[in-house]
Write an enzyme that holds these catalytic residues in place. Structure first.
Site, PDB file in Angstrom:
ATOM      1  N   GLU A 220       0.802  -1.223   0.000  1.00 43.97           N
ATOM      2  CA  GLU A 220       0.000   0.000   0.000  1.00 43.97           C
ATOM      3  C   GLU A 220       0.836   1.274   0.000  1.00 43.97           C
ATOM      4  O   GLU A 220       0.313   2.362  -0.255  1.00 43.97           O
ATOM      5  CB  GLU A 220      -0.933  -0.007   1.216  1.00 43.97           C
ATOM      6  CG  GLU A 220      -2.063  -1.033   1.081  1.00 43.97           C
ATOM      7  CD  GLU A 220      -2.904  -1.166   2.332  1.00 43.97           C
ATOM      8  OE1 GLU A 220      -2.478  -0.665   3.396  1.00 43.97           O
ATOM      9  OE2 GLU A 220      -3.990  -1.780   2.255  1.00 43.97           O
TER      10      GLU A 220
ATOM     11  N   GLU B  51       6.973 -21.930   7.512  1.00 48.87           N
ATOM     12  CA  GLU B  51       7.446 -21.077   8.599  1.00 48.87           C
ATOM     13  C   GLU B  51       8.487 -21.753   9.489  1.00 48.87           C
ATOM     14  O   GLU B  51       9.081 -21.117  10.355  1.00 48.87           O
ATOM     15  CB  GLU B  51       6.272 -20.629   9.466  1.00 48.87           C
ATOM     16  CG  GLU B  51       5.636 -21.717  10.292  1.00 48.87           C
ATOM     17  CD  GLU B  51       4.558 -21.158  11.211  1.00 48.87           C
ATOM     18  OE1 GLU B  51       4.711 -21.327  12.438  1.00 48.87           O
ATOM     19  OE2 GLU B  51       3.592 -20.553  10.728  1.00 48.87           O
TER      20      GLU B  51
END
Length: 271
Positions: free
Chosen positions: A79, A110
């Site tokens: 963004e 992960e």
């Protein structure tokens, strides 16, 4: 000792509650998140100041995380260019398992201590940059390994976690620990913990961009004019700033491509 984010919910028999009751209780829990963030303000300030210093010197900001935490970093990074007109590689979000993990979980991605640094090296990361690890649990190997290597390489490191005294925080030079407590659905850290992380990321990236001069007054003067809504907003901003009519403002915006450039061009001629 069990992490607070993994502790039993304060509510029982959720499957027996009405829609209204569920929504009310979730909202009650959400109300506690901003207060948890407020308690971490000194840590947030210290991390933000360190990132600002690096980026004012030409460095970049990287986020790493897995699952929800990784997605939040990717969202915040993605963004920045449309909102502030910065290059797409100035703020970079990396998620364990690659971009495909944004939509679909990648099993055990992960759990690799080495992979984060390998992912970061694709961007030629260096000691000019800052790295923030995002992990609600504070135990994610992907994030721990990335921060550990970053420290060895001389980067500024920070983190956003939601449990106290975590391994991730221990690796970060500037840890941010927002203790959000048990989730409404036991262990569902996409809820309060995710909300807390989003709030901290909003604060971090927004403050950094303002400090870098990407906001004038309270306006996004460098925003990308990528849709009609943003073009209309840009026209209004130009009109307000230099007191011209809508047609003139629109012409200036079309010609120069951003509010800042349109205003500066007009003032250079009419000063």
């Amino acid at each position: 000792m069990i992490n607070t984010t993994e502790q039993e919910s304060n509510y029982t028999q959720l499957d027996e509650l009405t829609v209204g009751e569920l929504l009310h209780h979730i909202n009650q829990e959400d109300k506690t998140v901003a207060h948890s963030v407020e308690k971490a303000m000194p840590q947030i300030e210290a991390l933000t100041e360190a990132v600002v210093e690096k980026m004012k010197a030409g460095g970049r900001l990287f986020y790493i995380g897995a699952g929800t935490s990784g997605r939040l970093g990717v969202v915040d990074a993605s963004e920045c260019p449309p909102t502030y007109g910065v290059p797409f590689d100035m703020v970079v979000g990396i998620i364990a398992g690659g971009d495909g993990a944004i939509r679909k979980a990648v099993e055990f991605a992960e759990d690799d201590f080495e992979q984060a640094w390998k992912d970061l090296e694709e961007y030629h990361i260096s000691d000019k940059d800052a790295l923030v690890g995002i992990a609600a649990s504070g135990r994610t190997p992907y994030v721990i390994g990335g921060l550990r290597t970053a420290n060895e390489k001389g980067l500024v490191t920070g983190c956003i976690v939601c449990n106290a005294d975590s391994p991730v925080a221990a690796e970060a030079q500037f840890p941010v620990e927002v203790i959000t407590g048990p989730e409404f659905v036991t262990g569902s850290t996409r809820m309060k913990a995710g909300t807390a992380q989003k709030l901290v990321l909003n604060m971090l990236s927004t403050t950094v961009m303002i400090q870098l001069g990407r906001v004038k007054g309270n306006k996004m003067v460098d925003m990308q004019l990528s849709n009609h809504k943003l073009v209309d907003r840009g026209v209004r901003m130009v009109m307000d700033e230099i007191q011209v009519d809508e047609s003139t403002a629109s012409d200036l915006l079309n010609q120069h491509g951003s509010v800042r450039k349109a205003v500066d061009a007009y003032r250079s001629i009419h000063s």
